[in-house]
Design an enzyme around this catalytic site. Sequence first.
Site, short mmCIF file in Angstrom:
data_model
loop_
_atom_site.label_atom_id
_atom_site.label_comp_id
_atom_site.label_asym_id
_atom_site.label_seq_id
_atom_site.Cartn_x
_atom_site.Cartn_y
_atom_site.Cartn_z
N SER A 105 0.82 -1.21 0.00
CA SER A 105 0.00 0.00 0.00
C SER A 105 0.85 1.26 0.00
O SER A 105 1.63 1.48 -0.90
CB SER A 105 -0.97 -0.02 1.17
OG SER A 105 -1.79 -1.15 1.12
N HIS A 106 0.74 2.03 1.04
CA HIS A 106 1.38 3.35 1.14
C HIS A 106 2.83 3.30 1.62
O HIS A 106 3.47 4.33 1.69
CB HIS A 106 0.57 4.22 2.09
CG HIS A 106 0.50 3.64 3.48
ND1 HIS A 106 -0.37 2.61 3.79
CD2 HIS A 106 1.21 3.91 4.58
CE1 HIS A 106 -0.18 2.29 5.07
NE2 HIS A 106 0.76 3.06 5.56
#
Length: 120
Positions: A105-106
């Site tokens: 993800s991030h």
Amino acid sequence: MADVDAIFKAYDIRGVVPDELDAALCHQIGAAFGRFVLDHPDGAKPRRVLVARDMRASGAELAGAFADGVQHQGLHVVDLGLASTDLVYFASGSLDAPGAMFTASHNPARYNGIKLCLAG
């Protein structure tokens, strides 16, 4: 060997590649997930697991090792290639098959991880 307590989170598996998460560990996780899928008491016996990855450089190797582990449990793997997590969840529901998404993800590029879901 990686400290699995450090990489197994509440909703996913995530760590720095290759220090915490590497191909050998992904193979073991794939085999364990395959066994879990086969032993899950939902009544349906799936024959395939969907696998996808994001654009991280480590994704292809880790997803391939995971897929090998799943196949060693007697399940087929459908490689969805580059995809989003939402696509894997949609495909899992539409195809009634469990899935694995390789993404962190991030997190920075040196990380990777796995989001797992059961069929439906």
